[in-house]
Motif scaffolding. Structure first.
Motif, PDB file in Angstrom:
ATOM      1  N   THR A   1      -1.418  -0.289  -3.225  1.00  0.00           N
ATOM      2  CA  THR A   1      -2.555  -0.472  -2.320  1.00  0.00           C
ATOM      3  C   THR A   1      -2.476  -1.786  -1.563  1.00  0.00           C
ATOM      4  O   THR A   1      -2.609  -1.828  -0.320  1.00  0.00           O
ATOM      5  CB  THR A   1      -3.881  -0.397  -3.105  1.00  0.00           C
ATOM      6  OG1 THR A   1      -4.021   0.910  -3.652  1.00  0.00           O
ATOM      7  CG2 THR A   1      -5.066  -0.712  -2.212  1.00  0.00           C
ATOM      8  N   GLU A   2      -2.288  -2.885  -2.289  1.00  0.00           N
ATOM      9  CA  GLU A   2      -2.342  -4.201  -1.659  1.00  0.00           C
ATOM     10  C   GLU A   2      -1.206  -4.392  -0.658  1.00  0.00           C
ATOM     11  O   GLU A   2      -1.409  -4.930   0.438  1.00  0.00           O
ATOM     12  CB  GLU A   2      -2.336  -5.303  -2.721  1.00  0.00           C
ATOM     13  CG  GLU A   2      -3.485  -5.216  -3.716  1.00  0.00           C
ATOM     14  CD  GLU A   2      -4.856  -5.210  -3.056  1.00  0.00           C
ATOM     15  OE1 GLU A   2      -5.025  -5.865  -2.011  1.00  0.00           O
ATOM     16  OE2 GLU A   2      -5.762  -4.535  -3.584  1.00  0.00           O
ATOM     17  N   CYS A   3       0.000  -3.958  -1.024  1.00  0.00           N
ATOM     18  CA  CYS A   3       1.124  -4.136  -0.100  1.00  0.00           C
ATOM     19  C   CYS A   3       0.976  -3.278   1.152  1.00  0.00           C
ATOM     20  O   CYS A   3       1.343  -3.712   2.252  1.00  0.00           O
ATOM     21  CB  CYS A   3       2.448  -3.825  -0.810  1.00  0.00           C
ATOM     22  SG  CYS A   3       3.132  -5.262  -1.654  1.00  0.00           S
ATOM     23  N   ASN A   4       0.447  -2.070   1.006  1.00  0.00           N
ATOM     24  CA  ASN A   4       0.241  -1.243   2.184  1.00  0.00           C
ATOM     25  C   ASN A   4      -0.837  -1.827   3.088  1.00  0.00           C
ATOM     26  O   ASN A   4      -0.745  -1.754   4.317  1.00  0.00           O
ATOM     27  CB  ASN A   4      -0.113   0.184   1.776  1.00  0.00           C
ATOM     28  CG  ASN A   4       1.117   1.064   1.660  1.00  0.00           C
ATOM     29  OD1 ASN A   4       1.932   1.115   2.564  1.00  0.00           O
ATOM     30  ND2 ASN A   4       1.264   1.734   0.549  1.00  0.00           N
TER      31      ASN A   4
ATOM     32  N   THR B   1       5.926  -4.489  -5.838  1.00  0.00           N
ATOM     33  CA  THR B   1       5.316  -3.169  -5.707  1.00  0.00           C
ATOM     34  C   THR B   1       6.297  -2.052  -6.013  1.00  0.00           C
ATOM     35  O   THR B   1       5.960  -1.089  -6.716  1.00  0.00           O
ATOM     36  CB  THR B   1       4.718  -3.002  -4.299  1.00  0.00           C
ATOM     37  OG1 THR B   1       3.635  -3.914  -4.161  1.00  0.00           O
ATOM     38  CG2 THR B   1       4.205  -1.594  -4.073  1.00  0.00           C
ATOM     39  N   ARG B   2       7.519  -2.136  -5.510  1.00  0.00           N
ATOM     40  CA  ARG B   2       8.487  -1.083  -5.794  1.00  0.00           C
ATOM     41  C   ARG B   2       8.801  -1.018  -7.293  1.00  0.00           C
ATOM     42  O   ARG B   2       9.032   0.065  -7.840  1.00  0.00           O
ATOM     43  CB  ARG B   2       9.749  -1.299  -4.967  1.00  0.00           C
ATOM     44  CG  ARG B   2       9.557  -1.032  -3.463  1.00  0.00           C
ATOM     45  CD  ARG B   2       9.538   0.460  -3.160  1.00  0.00           C
ATOM     46  NE  ARG B   2       9.185   0.746  -1.776  1.00  0.00           N
ATOM     47  CZ  ARG B   2      10.056   0.779  -0.756  1.00  0.00           C
ATOM     48  NH1 ARG B   2      11.333   0.495  -0.971  1.00  0.00           N
ATOM     49  NH2 ARG B   2       9.650   1.079   0.450  1.00  0.00           N
ATOM     50  N   THR B   3       8.798  -2.166  -7.959  1.00  0.00           N
ATOM     51  CA  THR B   3       8.999  -2.161  -9.406  1.00  0.00           C
ATOM     52  C   THR B   3       7.821  -1.503 -10.110  1.00  0.00           C
ATOM     53  O   THR B   3       7.997  -0.662 -11.004  1.00  0.00           O
ATOM     54  CB  THR B   3       9.211  -3.593  -9.934  1.00  0.00           C
ATOM     55  OG1 THR B   3      10.406  -4.134  -9.358  1.00  0.00           O
ATOM     56  CG2 THR B   3       9.343  -3.605 -11.448  1.00  0.00           C
ATOM     57  N   ASP B   4       6.604  -1.846  -9.692  1.00  0.00           N
ATOM     58  CA  ASP B   4       5.415  -1.231 -10.291  1.00  0.00           C
ATOM     59  C   ASP B   4       5.402   0.279 -10.059  1.00  0.00           C
ATOM     60  O   ASP B   4       5.034   1.057 -10.956  1.00  0.00           O
ATOM     61  CB  ASP B   4       4.148  -1.851  -9.711  1.00  0.00           C
ATOM     62  CG  ASP B   4       3.900  -3.277 -10.196  1.00  0.00           C
ATOM     63  OD1 ASP B   4       4.543  -3.692 -11.183  1.00  0.00           O
ATOM     64  OD2 ASP B   4       3.081  -3.975  -9.576  1.00  0.00           O
ATOM     65  N   MET B   5       5.807   0.713  -8.876  1.00  0.00           N
ATOM     66  CA  MET B   5       5.847   2.151  -8.583  1.00  0.00           C
ATOM     67  C   MET B   5       6.849   2.863  -9.482  1.00  0.00           C
ATOM     68  O   MET B   5       6.556   3.916 -10.067  1.00  0.00           O
ATOM     69  CB  MET B   5       6.204   2.362  -7.111  1.00  0.00           C
ATOM     70  CG  MET B   5       5.140   1.912  -6.130  1.00  0.00           C
ATOM     71  SD  MET B   5       5.739   1.881  -4.422  1.00  0.00           S
ATOM     72  CE  MET B   5       5.946   3.640  -4.092  1.00  0.00           C
TER      73      MET B   5
END
Length: 324
Positions: free
Chosen positions: A106-109, A297-301
């Motif tokens: 959410t935050e990165c987008n 974010t990509r790691t969290d995803m």
């Protein structure tokens, strides 16, 4: 690698921490070094016989494709929020659980939407082009002027998690936030934003319009010539959601005519080969669908996708299942 480990098919590499976790817990096929086609994915699945597939946007699995998946597949985990590339009813009909990765991006987008907004308003693409050409002369006081976003009226289409995160950022620029949504939000989530029950009513008030909707048959091409024509002339258009939301012919015409003054686009109908006409327009700032592209974010995803796979294969409920 132990043959007793569950088999996981990856359609693309993940970040280092995610790959390390996967390699410790699963048997995996060689990870492709290129963007897979659906046919390649199905061929790999038949050859490898995985219990789980970790996929991504841009790789469709439709009805006929789903029918060709081997019976061993128990879960398809997409490393994305969007699921428009997947035929959810067809997958569910085969007893395959589908999961996605909401919240963590959410935050990165929202950051990306603000980047696009600022870059379009302040002519960042043109300034970069000028600098790479050598600059070489001073600019006049009235030359290559952008638009200030502070204090402007921002219209948000789709006030979900990401839309609300964009609204929070916009308030830091003293922007007047408006939104159009299927339903009005509770007052605490609305946080002072002005609600419009119809998009057509909101558009004439928007200095900037930002899209934050999922793609669906109902939203396909919803931003068309008629709606763009309802914006104040010179408005800024931002799309960090899905390219399918936009009639790109209409948007290009509006950018050429000046009806839309500038656009910031991270998504396109034909990815990864967007309409080349966009590249010819100096008033468009373009990025290659990278709204979630930070290490964090990509790691969290990836970690959330693995959490889902592990839960399903262990007989537990998925953390973030996708309903039909």
């Amino acid at each position: 690698m132990s043959p007793t480990r569950p088999r996981l098919l990856l359609v693309q590499r993940q970040t280092g921490p995610v790959m390390q976790r996967i390699e410790q817990s699963f048997s995996i096929a060689p990870v492709p070094d290129h963007r897979l086609t659906t046919r390649e994915l199905l061929d790999m699945a038949r050859a490898f016989q995985p219990q789980a597939i970790m996929t991504a946007t841009g790789l469709p699995l439709r009805g006929d494709d789903v029918a060709q998946l081997p019976d061993c597949v128990k879960v398809v985990a997409t490393v994305s929020v969007g699921t428009d590339h997947l035929d959810i009813p067809a997958l569910h009909a085969r007893g395959i659980i589908v999961t996605n990765t909401p919240d963590v991006l959410t935050e990165c987008n929202a950051d990306m939407a603000m980047l696009l907004m600022l870059a379009a308003a302040r002519r960042a693409g043109e300034y970069t082009t000028l600098m790479r050409a050598g600059w070489g002369r001073g600019l006049a006081m009235d030359e290559m002027l952008g638009t200030r976003i502070s204090g402007k009226r921002l219209g948000i289409v789709g006030m979900g998690r990401i839309g609300r995160a964009v609204a929070r950022r916009a308030r830091g620029f003293d922007m007047k936030v408006m939104y159009s949504n299927r339903r009005r939000l509770p007052a605490d989530q609305e946080a002072g934003a002005t609600y419009f029950s119809t998009l057509t009513d909101m558009l004439p008030h928007c200095d900037i319009l930002s899209l934050h909707l999922p793609a669906s048959p109902e939203t396909d091409g919803m931003i068309n010539a008629d709606l763009l024509g309802r914006l104040p002339r010179g408005a800024i258009f931002v799309n960090a959601a899905r390219g399918a939301l936009v009639d790109e012919d209409a948007l290009i015409d509006a950018l050429r005519s000046g009806q839309v003054g500038a656009a910031g686009l991270d998504v396109f109908r034909n990815e990864p080969n967007p309409d080349p006409r966009f590249l010819e327009l100096p008033n468009v700032f373009l990025t290659p669908h990278v709204g979630s592209a930070t290490v964090e974010t990509r790691t969290d995803m990836g970690m959330l996708a693995v959490d889902n796979v592990e839960a399903v294969l262990a007989g537990r409920a998925a953390l973030t299942p996708v309903a039909a």
